[in-house]
Motif scaffolding. Structure first.
Motif, PDB file in Angstrom:
ATOM      1  N   GLU A 340       0.815  -1.217   0.000  1.00 27.30           N
ATOM      2  CA  GLU A 340       0.000   0.000   0.000  1.00 27.30           C
ATOM      3  C   GLU A 340       0.849   1.268   0.000  1.00 27.30           C
ATOM      4  OE1 GLU A 340       0.199  -1.235   4.439  1.00 27.30           O
ATOM      5  OE2 GLU A 340       0.516  -2.098   2.438  1.00 27.30           O
ATOM      6  N   LEU A 341       2.147   1.126   0.153  1.00 23.78           N
ATOM      7  CA  LEU A 341       3.042   2.280   0.209  1.00 23.78           C
ATOM      8  C   LEU A 341       3.496   2.706  -1.188  1.00 23.78           C
ATOM      9  CD1 LEU A 341       5.308   1.190   3.197  1.00 23.78           C
ATOM     10  CD2 LEU A 341       3.295   2.675   3.254  1.00 23.78           C
ATOM     11  N   GLY A 342       3.864   3.966  -1.301  1.00 21.37           N
ATOM     12  CA  GLY A 342       4.472   4.489  -2.523  1.00 21.37           C
ATOM     13  C   GLY A 342       5.992   4.471  -2.379  1.00 21.37           C
ATOM     14  N   ARG A 343       6.626   5.616  -2.639  1.00 21.73           N
ATOM     15  CA  ARG A 343       8.083   5.691  -2.519  1.00 21.73           C
ATOM     16  C   ARG A 343       8.514   5.548  -1.061  1.00 21.73           C
ATOM     17  NH1 ARG A 343       7.769  10.462  -6.103  1.00 21.73           N
ATOM     18  NH2 ARG A 343       8.185   9.757  -8.225  1.00 21.73           N
ATOM     19  N   LEU A 344       9.693   4.935  -0.877  1.00 16.80           N
ATOM     20  CA  LEU A 344      10.313   4.805   0.438  1.00 16.80           C
ATOM     21  C   LEU A 344      11.681   5.461   0.408  1.00 16.80           C
ATOM     22  CD1 LEU A 344       9.621   1.033   1.276  1.00 16.80           C
ATOM     23  CD2 LEU A 344       8.284   2.999   2.002  1.00 16.80           C
ATOM     24  N   ARG A 345      12.081   6.042   1.519  1.00 15.52           N
ATOM     25  CA  ARG A 345      13.429   6.603   1.636  1.00 15.52           C
ATOM     26  C   ARG A 345      13.909   6.456   3.070  1.00 15.52           C
ATOM     27  NH1 ARG A 345      16.198  11.764  -0.919  1.00 15.52           N
ATOM     28  NH2 ARG A 345      14.811  11.102  -2.573  1.00 15.52           N
ATOM     29  N   LEU A 346      15.060   5.837   3.235  1.00 16.19           N
ATOM     30  CA  LEU A 346      15.681   5.719   4.545  1.00 16.19           C
ATOM     31  C   LEU A 346      16.660   6.871   4.714  1.00 16.19           C
ATOM     32  CD1 LEU A 346      15.806   3.795   7.040  1.00 16.19           C
ATOM     33  CD2 LEU A 346      17.931   2.916   6.058  1.00 16.19           C
ATOM     34  N   VAL A 347      16.372   7.756   5.660  1.00 19.56           N
ATOM     35  CA  VAL A 347      17.209   8.917   5.911  1.00 19.56           C
ATOM     36  C   VAL A 347      18.105   8.620   7.109  1.00 19.56           C
ATOM     37  CG1 VAL A 347      17.245  11.378   6.441  1.00 19.56           C
ATOM     38  CG2 VAL A 347      15.440  10.446   4.976  1.00 19.56           C
ATOM     39  N   VAL A 348      19.421   8.722   6.887  1.00 20.36           N
ATOM     40  CA  VAL A 348      20.399   8.395   7.930  1.00 20.36           C
ATOM     41  C   VAL A 348      21.006   9.693   8.448  1.00 20.36           C
ATOM     42  CG1 VAL A 348      22.411   7.006   8.505  1.00 20.36           C
ATOM     43  CG2 VAL A 348      20.878   6.257   6.676  1.00 20.36           C
ATOM     44  N   THR A 349      20.950   9.879   9.753  1.00 24.80           N
ATOM     45  CA  THR A 349      21.472  11.102  10.388  1.00 24.80           C
ATOM     46  C   THR A 349      22.282  10.712  11.627  1.00 24.80           C
ATOM     47  OG1 THR A 349      19.432  11.320  11.658  1.00 24.80           O
ATOM     48  CG2 THR A 349      19.554  12.531   9.563  1.00 24.80           C
ATOM     49  N   ARG A 350      22.690  11.726  12.374  1.00 23.16           N
ATOM     50  CA  ARG A 350      23.344  11.516  13.668  1.00 23.16           C
ATOM     51  C   ARG A 350      22.483  12.127  14.758  1.00 23.16           C
ATOM     52  NH1 ARG A 350      27.557   8.193  14.597  1.00 23.16           N
ATOM     53  NH2 ARG A 350      28.731   9.669  15.874  1.00 23.16           N
ATOM     54  N   ALA A 351      22.295  11.396  15.843  1.00 28.03           N
ATOM     55  CA  ALA A 351      21.610  11.920  17.025  1.00 28.03           C
ATOM     56  C   ALA A 351      22.634  11.925  18.147  1.00 28.03           C
ATOM     57  CB  ALA A 351      20.410  11.056  17.375  1.00 28.03           C
TER      58      ALA A 351
END
Length: 407
Positions: A340-351
């Motif tokens: 049921e999802l469209g585009r996916l994007r895994l966003v990698v950051t620093r916490a």
């Protein structure tokens, strides 16, 4: 002056599709005579592969896999049925990857790209691509000679010798990288040498930004771009329309979601996958690791094949997070679990001092529990925990990125 290399370039797109997919089963029959293709395509009946839908069910072969495959089964990884001696030249390119050159005329399919750039029979062409071990120089050399041009096999470097050749032979054409063309022009201006005979160029192998395009044009040279690889030769090329690049004839060109073999929606950015129709050395769904997107409609130059925007980056976005590699195909697997999802994007950051990741997912009508289910899938597939953010359709950029490392 003829505006097209041959009638193939202007045929009805449906006729082209019928021709390509009519020939594909015989090419597949030839391919599976090689042991690696026999294993990769095990259980496939070539007679069934007569459409894009059927082709999309075949596994992709990733170019990034070739160095290990060639090392394990030299020289061609088991993907070529004929012995090396059946070919005219044998090359290597970084990896190493080993490439044979077929013995027929224009084996790298580049003559029509040169023609589109204004090159004609009897032109003299200065070819500055390297002739040493790699196929680059021979790709453009063979293509120019197939067009009827005379070629100066100059290779890169040694500008003083190149100036002498240019002044003696007065080439009208240049093939090479755009960077070396600028070096030649700048060096000639500084040394008072005459390179004014060069009026057209086909460049490849390096970025050709608008600023450099304008500078080359201001110096009286009409330069066009070509996109190619050492495996396939010329894949797509610029034409007088200056609207993206036209895909070469005799290739089946697909754009797939990175990390998968699944075709993207029309206009979406994805990874280039190419199948070639040379029975002596076929490529079946070779995934190049390069991103592009298709342009709608037909080129104003009259060529009717698919048009692409050109090179738009690399598809291999594998990233190490908390010491573990996360790959685009893993994000694609999450998408398959949640259709049921469209585009996916895994966003990698620093916490703080720790890696963090957020899976952004387009969804038109989120169901209860979808966010938690996605978080569970993310951990199951990647073995790492992360946040999930549901966004409206069309929110994520159409740039082919599946993993965006923003650290």
């Amino acid at each position: 002056m003829n505006t097209h290399y041959d009638a193939l370039e202007t045929r009805d797109p449906a006729e082209r599709e019928q021709d390509l997919f009519g020939r594909l089963p015989d090419v597949l029959h030839a391919a599976i005579k090689a042991p690696a293709y026999a294993a990769l395509l095990q259980g496939i009946d070539p007679r069934d592969i007569t459409s894009r839908t059927a082709l999309a069910q075949l596994p992709v072969l990733r170019k990034s896999q070739l160095p290990a495959l060639h090392k394990a089964a030299p020289p061609f990884g088991g993907f070529v049925a004929q012995a090396p001696g059946a070919f005219s030249r044998l090359f290597t390119s970084p990896g190493p990857i080993f490439e044979p050159e077929a013995a027929h005329t224009d084996p790298w399919r580049g003559a029509r790209a040169l023609f589109a750039a204004g090159f004609r029979s009897s032109d003299v062409v200065l070819n500055t691509f390297s002739y040493h071990l790699t196929p680059g120089g021979f790709i453009f050399d063979a293509s120019a000679r197939a067009l009827g041009c005379a070629v100066i096999p100059a290779g890169p470097g040694n500008t003083e010798a190149q100036f002498e050749l240019i002044e003696a032979y007065r080439p009208i054409g240049y093939s090479g990288t755009p960077d070396f063309l600028k070096i030649l022009l700048d060096g000639a201006a500084s040394a008072g040498r005459d390179v004014s005979s060069i009026k057209r160029a086909l460049v490849s192998g390096a970025a050709f930004p608008p600023s450099l395009q304008a500078e080359i044009k201001a110096r009286g040279i009409d330069a066009y771009q070509a996109f190619g690889t050492a495996d396939l030769g010329i894949i797509a090329y610029e034409t007088s329309a200056r609207e993206g690049m036209v895909v070469n004839e005799d290739l089946i060109f697909e754009i797939v979601r990175p990390g998968t073999g699944d075709p993207v929606a029309e206009g979406d950015v994805g990874e280039i996958v190419v199948s070639s129709l040379d029975p002596a050395h076929p490529w079946i769904r070779l995934a190049l690791g390069d991103l592009t997107a298709a342009l709608p409609g037909v080129s104003r130059c009259g060529r009717t094949n698919m048009r692409i925007k050109g090179w738009m980056g690399r598809a291999d976005q594998t990233t190490k997070i908390k010491g573990m590699f996360v790959r685009p195909e893993q994000i694609a697997e999450i998408g398959k679990r949640h259709p049921e999802l469209g585009r996916l994007r895994l966003v990698v950051t620093r916490a703080g001092e720790t890696d963090a990741m957020t899976l952004k997912a387009e969804c038109a009508a989120p169901s209860d529990g979808l966010q938690d289910a996605l978080a569970t899938s993310l951990r199951s597939v990647t073995k790492l925990g992360g946040q999930v953010e549901l966004v409206a359709p069309g929110t994520l950029p159409n740039d082919g990125k599946v993993i965006a490392d923003e650290r």
